[in-house]
Design a protein around this motif. Structure first.
Motif, PDB file in Angstrom:
ATOM      1  N   ILE A 160      -4.849  -8.324  -4.689  1.00 39.91           N
ATOM      2  CA  ILE A 160      -3.445  -8.575  -4.318  1.00 39.91           C
ATOM      3  C   ILE A 160      -3.431  -9.083  -2.881  1.00 39.91           C
ATOM      4  CG2 ILE A 160      -1.160  -7.522  -4.081  1.00 39.91           C
ATOM      5  CD1 ILE A 160      -2.100  -5.375  -6.144  1.00 39.91           C
ATOM      6  N   LEU A 161      -2.819 -10.257  -2.690  1.00 41.90           N
ATOM      7  CA  LEU A 161      -2.923 -10.952  -1.402  1.00 41.90           C
ATOM      8  C   LEU A 161      -1.621 -10.945  -0.615  1.00 41.90           C
ATOM      9  CD1 LEU A 161      -4.808 -14.281  -2.267  1.00 41.90           C
ATOM     10  CD2 LEU A 161      -5.763 -12.100  -1.551  1.00 41.90           C
ATOM     11  N   ASN A 164      -0.380 -14.539   4.890  1.00 46.00           N
ATOM     12  CA  ASN A 164      -0.555 -15.101   6.231  1.00 46.00           C
ATOM     13  C   ASN A 164      -1.755 -16.035   6.396  1.00 46.00           C
ATOM     14  OD1 ASN A 164      -2.109 -12.795   5.876  1.00 46.00           O
ATOM     15  ND2 ASN A 164      -2.151 -12.342   8.058  1.00 46.00           N
ATOM     16  N   LYS A 187      -3.570 -11.832  -7.650  1.00 47.45           N
ATOM     17  CA  LYS A 187      -2.103 -11.966  -7.527  1.00 47.45           C
ATOM     18  C   LYS A 187      -1.818 -12.441  -6.111  1.00 47.45           C
ATOM     19  CE  LYS A 187       1.601 -10.336  -6.483  1.00 47.45           C
ATOM     20  NZ  LYS A 187       2.523 -11.016  -5.543  1.00 47.45           N
ATOM     21  N   PRO A 188      -1.563 -13.771  -5.943  1.00 43.93           N
ATOM     22  CA  PRO A 188      -1.272 -14.261  -4.597  1.00 43.93           C
ATOM     23  C   PRO A 188       0.101 -13.772  -4.136  1.00 43.93           C
ATOM     24  CG  PRO A 188      -1.693 -16.082  -6.135  1.00 43.93           C
ATOM     25  CD  PRO A 188      -1.507 -14.841  -6.942  1.00 43.93           C
ATOM     26  N   SER A 189       0.376 -13.930  -2.866  1.00 44.29           N
ATOM     27  CA  SER A 189       1.719 -13.596  -2.366  1.00 44.29           C
ATOM     28  C   SER A 189       2.725 -14.594  -2.919  1.00 44.29           C
ATOM     29  CB  SER A 189       1.736 -13.651  -0.844  1.00 44.29           C
ATOM     30  OG  SER A 189       3.070 -13.650  -0.386  1.00 44.29           O
ATOM     31  N   GLU A 190       3.915 -14.126  -3.217  1.00 52.55           N
ATOM     32  CA  GLU A 190       4.989 -14.998  -3.693  1.00 52.55           C
ATOM     33  C   GLU A 190       5.416 -15.984  -2.606  1.00 52.55           C
ATOM     34  OE1 GLU A 190       4.867 -11.769  -3.362  1.00 52.55           O
ATOM     35  OE2 GLU A 190       6.794 -10.802  -3.011  1.00 52.55           O
ATOM     36  N   GLY A 220       6.424  -8.564  -6.479  1.00 54.59           N
ATOM     37  CA  GLY A 220       5.785  -7.253  -6.325  1.00 54.59           C
ATOM     38  C   GLY A 220       5.530  -6.558  -7.647  1.00 54.59           C
ATOM     39  N   GLY A 239      -2.271  -6.132   2.580  1.00 58.60           N
ATOM     40  CA  GLY A 239      -0.823  -6.222   2.775  1.00 58.60           C
ATOM     41  C   GLY A 239      -0.343  -5.100   3.654  1.00 58.60           C
ATOM     42  N   THR A 243       3.294  -0.933   0.967  1.00 54.29           N
ATOM     43  CA  THR A 243       2.860  -1.379  -0.358  1.00 54.29           C
ATOM     44  C   THR A 243       1.498  -0.786  -0.699  1.00 54.29           C
ATOM     45  OG1 THR A 243       4.006  -3.453   0.106  1.00 54.29           O
ATOM     46  CG2 THR A 243       2.616  -3.411  -1.849  1.00 54.29           C
ATOM     47  N   GLU A 246       1.863   2.462  -2.291  1.00 54.00           N
ATOM     48  CA  GLU A 246       2.293   2.358  -3.700  1.00 54.00           C
ATOM     49  C   GLU A 246       1.109   1.981  -4.597  1.00 54.00           C
ATOM     50  OE1 GLU A 246       5.909   0.220  -4.625  1.00 54.00           O
ATOM     51  OE2 GLU A 246       6.651   0.569  -2.601  1.00 54.00           O
ATOM     52  N   VAL A 247       0.263   1.095  -4.094  1.00 55.42           N
ATOM     53  CA  VAL A 247      -0.924   0.677  -4.858  1.00 55.42           C
ATOM     54  C   VAL A 247      -1.827   1.881  -5.121  1.00 55.42           C
ATOM     55  CG1 VAL A 247      -3.084  -0.646  -4.652  1.00 55.42           C
ATOM     56  CG2 VAL A 247      -0.888  -1.739  -4.130  1.00 55.42           C
ATOM     57  N   GLY A 263      -2.082  -3.017   7.920  1.00 51.87           N
ATOM     58  CA  GLY A 263      -1.584  -3.604   9.163  1.00 51.87           C
ATOM     59  C   GLY A 263      -2.262  -3.078  10.412  1.00 51.87           C
ATOM     60  N   PHE A 462     -15.255  -6.450   8.520  1.00 54.41           N
ATOM     61  CA  PHE A 462     -13.901  -6.379   9.090  1.00 54.41           C
ATOM     62  C   PHE A 462     -13.092  -5.381   8.277  1.00 54.41           C
ATOM     63  CE2 PHE A 462      -9.446  -7.618   9.183  1.00 54.41           C
ATOM     64  CZ  PHE A 462      -9.222  -7.742  10.538  1.00 54.41           C
TER      65      PHE A 462
HETATM   66  P1  NAD Z   1       3.332  -6.883   1.440  1.00 54.30           P
HETATM   67  O1  NAD Z   1       2.778  -5.498   1.404  1.00 54.30           O
HETATM   68  O2  NAD Z   1       4.785  -7.054   1.472  1.00 54.30           O
HETATM   69  O3  NAD Z   1       2.818  -7.726   0.175  1.00 54.30           O
HETATM   70  C1  NAD Z   1       1.437  -7.881  -0.094  1.00 54.30           C
HETATM   71  C2  NAD Z   1       1.257  -8.207  -1.571  1.00 54.30           C
HETATM   72  O4  NAD Z   1       1.609  -7.054  -2.338  1.00 54.30           O
HETATM   73  C3  NAD Z   1       2.122  -9.345  -2.093  1.00 54.30           C
HETATM   74  O5  NAD Z   1       1.335 -10.122  -2.970  1.00 54.30           O
HETATM   75  C4  NAD Z   1       3.222  -8.631  -2.856  1.00 54.30           C
HETATM   76  O6  NAD Z   1       3.796  -9.381  -3.897  1.00 54.30           O
HETATM   77  C5  NAD Z   1       2.472  -7.450  -3.415  1.00 54.30           C
HETATM   78  N1  NAD Z   1       3.292  -6.289  -3.773  1.00 54.30           N
HETATM   79  C6  NAD Z   1       4.557  -5.991  -3.400  1.00 54.30           C
HETATM   80  N2  NAD Z   1       4.943  -4.809  -3.937  1.00 54.30           N
HETATM   81  C7  NAD Z   1       3.896  -4.343  -4.650  1.00 54.30           C
HETATM   82  C8  NAD Z   1       3.657  -3.162  -5.391  1.00 54.30           C
HETATM   83  N3  NAD Z   1       4.579  -2.214  -5.526  1.00 54.30           N
HETATM   84  N4  NAD Z   1       2.449  -3.001  -5.970  1.00 54.30           N
HETATM   85  C9  NAD Z   1       1.479  -3.933  -5.835  1.00 54.30           C
HETATM   86  N5  NAD Z   1       1.652  -5.085  -5.146  1.00 54.30           N
HETATM   87  C10 NAD Z   1       2.845  -5.285  -4.545  1.00 54.30           C
HETATM   88  O7  NAD Z   1       2.632  -7.580   2.703  1.00 54.30           O
HETATM   89  P2  NAD Z   1       2.876  -9.076   3.233  1.00 54.30           P
HETATM   90  O8  NAD Z   1       4.214  -9.115   3.882  1.00 54.30           O
HETATM   91  O9  NAD Z   1       2.539 -10.055   2.202  1.00 54.30           O
HETATM   92  O10 NAD Z   1       1.737  -9.192   4.359  1.00 54.30           O
HETATM   93  C11 NAD Z   1       1.901  -8.692   5.631  1.00 54.30           C
HETATM   94  C12 NAD Z   1       1.143  -7.394   5.799  1.00 54.30           C
HETATM   95  O11 NAD Z   1      -0.218  -7.563   5.428  1.00 54.30           O
HETATM   96  C13 NAD Z   1       1.098  -6.932   7.228  1.00 54.30           C
HETATM   97  O12 NAD Z   1       1.297  -5.539   7.296  1.00 54.30           O
HETATM   98  C14 NAD Z   1      -0.304  -7.296   7.675  1.00 54.30           C
HETATM   99  O13 NAD Z   1      -0.784  -6.546   8.749  1.00 54.30           O
HETATM  100  C15 NAD Z   1      -1.074  -7.063   6.433  1.00 54.30           C
HETATM  101  N6  NAD Z   1      -2.338  -7.818   6.445  1.00 54.30           N
HETATM  102  C16 NAD Z   1      -3.515  -7.138   6.601  1.00 54.30           C
HETATM  103  C17 NAD Z   1      -4.725  -7.826   6.658  1.00 54.30           C
HETATM  104  C18 NAD Z   1      -6.029  -7.075   6.826  1.00 54.30           C
HETATM  105  O14 NAD Z   1      -7.084  -7.666   6.584  1.00 54.30           O
HETATM  106  N7  NAD Z   1      -6.032  -5.805   7.242  1.00 54.30           N
HETATM  107  C19 NAD Z   1      -4.735  -9.221   6.556  1.00 54.30           C
HETATM  108  C20 NAD Z   1      -3.523  -9.891   6.404  1.00 54.30           C
HETATM  109  C21 NAD Z   1      -2.337  -9.179   6.351  1.00 54.30           C
END
Ligand code: NAD
Length: 493
Positions: A160-161, A164, A187-190, A220, A239, A243, A246-247, A263, A462
């Motif tokens: 799940i991506l 950014n 599952k890419p980001s929407e 999501g 992510g 979230t 929840e995962v 984050g 990382f």
């Molecule tokens: P997000 O948590 O809103 O969404 C991430 C993904 O989860 C999306 O594909 C979304 O559709 C999916 N999702 C949403 N609800 C879900 C659910 N209930 N169950 C499973 N999947 C669900 O995050 P975002 O806004 O896309 O990304 C920003 C966040 O990601 C920031 O907090 C950032 O720090 C973090 N991030 C972390 C890294 C890392 O390597 N540590 C890298 C990039 C981004």
């Protein structure tokens, strides 16, 4: 200005569909969702909207593929496929650069600069195919027992991506799957699904068998269906923490393995003895690169008190001269924020800072006039915070906003740096090697950069401590999360 979305090569109908079992198909519901160009606020494309039933179909395809021809391929054969994939990604790097620039808003010069990372990662994973090995284990069991371990692919991986860094974050998940012989549903980001879909097409061309890599864009609920799926063996999630929790909850049903890349609120620590001519641009781009939408962004700038006024004003000057603009403009250094929702979130934090009475040294507002008015642009912002207690110093904003906090000495810097629930990255700027070592050891974070910031390399692990998640991406550590260890003991005689 560069080409429109429609004129891009390789952006065909296929790039708007789901990839399941080697075929591009519409969603079962027939529904689509829009993805936007954040530089203009316009709809870029309508994408098939995957839901639970599509996830179920994709998981079933991945399960079949796991025991199909893919399972019989030798390490050399998987390696050849990944190397061909790397060549195809390289050959289409301009398409990826434009897709990422338009879909999530990073400047085209920055997305082009990701070429080495994207292609290099795939080559690294290709190399790993021939390095997956168990061990023989001298033991103290009675009699003559030969003990050894086998390394086996964990099975069907659900990835799940976030949005950014669409190209590189997708490769970060696909690479270890291909190297270890797993199969996957991605599952890419929407908010930014286009580059991952193009990757799916090229993977097929490279010889990845149908069903090994399935890509299901959606909201999501599609991610939630993947996380809860009883036939998925591992979830690799990147992510937000909310979230991620929840995962984790959803994964309990079948005890699937989970890795979480979450984050951060990373400290970037500048000592008075640092080379300030390097530290100013280094610290500024440690937060402003990718418009601050980097999980390990140096969003807390800790500055030794004796240089605090001079240094923060130099970082503010640097921020003011950054060229903010359309992501396809070659002159742009800072693109828009990726979505209207994220822009609102960043603006909200500025409201909070004003209510808390903090001094905004530069920036602080949405850019809502001139050529950029219709996009989601925000001024690069430096805020003075006298200590680590304000909300902008504690909470992840994920935008071009830095909280600059003074410290008195090394132990004060260590205390403030670690005064956070997160632990993803940290920067240290000093000419004193002993100080650099002491700080690197003391800070609780997955990565520490000295006299640089945010470097990533395929061989260097990382990942996070604490609320930044667990598991590592890159390096041999990552591969272990995609492998099971089987112990075999043979009694001789
Ligand atoms: P997000 O948590 O809103 O969404 C991430 C993904 O989860 C999306 O594909 C979304 O559709 C999916 N999702 C949403 N609800 C879900 C659910 N209930 N169950 C499973 N999947 C669900 O995050 P975002 O806004 O896309 O990304 C920003 C966040 O990601 C920031 O907090 C950032 O720090 C973090 N991030 C972390 C890294 C890392 O390597 N540590 C890298 C990039 C981004």
């Amino acid at each position: 200005m560069a080409a429109s979305f429609e004129t891009l090569t390789l952006v065909s109908d296929e790039n708007r569909l789901l990839l399941i079992d080697g075929k591009f198909v519409p969603a079962q519901s027939g529904e689509t969702f829009p993805t936007f160009n954040p530089s203009t606020g316009e709809v870029l494309a309508q994408i098939a909207k995957g839901e639970k039933i599509d996830i179920d179909n994709a998981v079933a395809a991945a399960r079949r593929a796991f025991t199909g021809p893919w399972a019989k391929m030798k390490p050399f054969e998987r390696q050849e496929v990944i190397l061909r994939f790397a060549e195809l990604v390289d050959a289409h790097i301009e398409d990826f650069s434009r897709l990422d620039a338009m879909d999530m808003g990073a400047p085209i010069t920055a997305t082009r600069a990701r070429r080495q990372r994207a292609v290099g990662m795939l080559r690294y994973y290709a190399a790993q195919c021939t390095h997956i090995a168990g061990s023989t284990l001298p033991n103290s069991l009675p009699g003559d027992v030969f003990a050894y371990t086998l390394k086996e692919p964990v099975g069907v991986v659900g990835a799940i991506l976030p949005w950014n860094a669409p190209l590189t974050s997708a490769i970060w998940k696909i690479g270890p799957v291909l190297a270890t012989g797993c199969t996957m549903v991605l599952k890419p980001s929407e908010i930014a699904p286009l580059s991952p879909l193009l990757l799916g097409k090229l993977a097929l061309e490279a010889g990845v068998p149908p069903g090994v890599l399935n890509i299901v864009p959606g909201m999501g609920d599609a991610g939630a269906a993947l996380a809860a799926h009883p036939d998925v063996d591992k979830i690799a999630f990147t992510g937000s923490g909310a979230t991620g929790a929840e995962v984790l909850e959803a994964s309990k049903g079948n005890f699937k393995r989970v890795t979480l890349e979450l984050g951060g609120k990373s400290p970037d620590v500048v000592f008075a003895d640092a080379d300030l001519d390097k530290a100013v641009p280094g610290a500024a781009m440690g937060i402003f690169a990718n418009t601050g939408q980097v999980c390990c962004a140096g969003s807390r700038l800790l500055v030794e008190r004796s240089i605090y006024e001079e240094f923060t004003s130099r970082v503010a000057d640097y921020a003011r001269q950054l060229r903010v603009g359309d992501s396809l403009d070659e002159q742009t250094q800072l693109g828009p924020i990726s979505s209207a929702g994220q822009l609102e979130r960043v603006s909200g934090y500025l409201d909070i800072s004003r209510q808390e009475g903090l001094e905004i040294l530069t920036g602080g507002d949405r850019i809502s006039a001139g050529a950029n008015a219709s996009g989601y642009f925000f001024e690069p912002t430096v805020i003075k915070a006298s200590d680590n207690r304000s909300r902008i110093a504690r909470e992840e904003i994920f935008g071009p906003v830095v909280a600059a906090i003074p410290f008195d000495d090394m132990s004060d810097a260590m205390r403030i740096a670690n005064d956070t629930e997160y632990g993803l990255g940290a920067g240290i700027w000093t000419r004193d090697v002993a100080k650099a070592h002491a700080m690197a050891k003391a800070i609780r974070s997955g990565s520490v950069w000295v006299n640089c910031y945010g470097y990533l390399d395929p061989v260097v692990p990382f990942g996070g401590y604490g609320a930044s998640g667990y598991g590592r991406e890159s390096g041999v550590e990552q591969l272990q999360d995609y492998l099971e260890t089987k112990s075999v003991m043979i009694q001789n005689g």
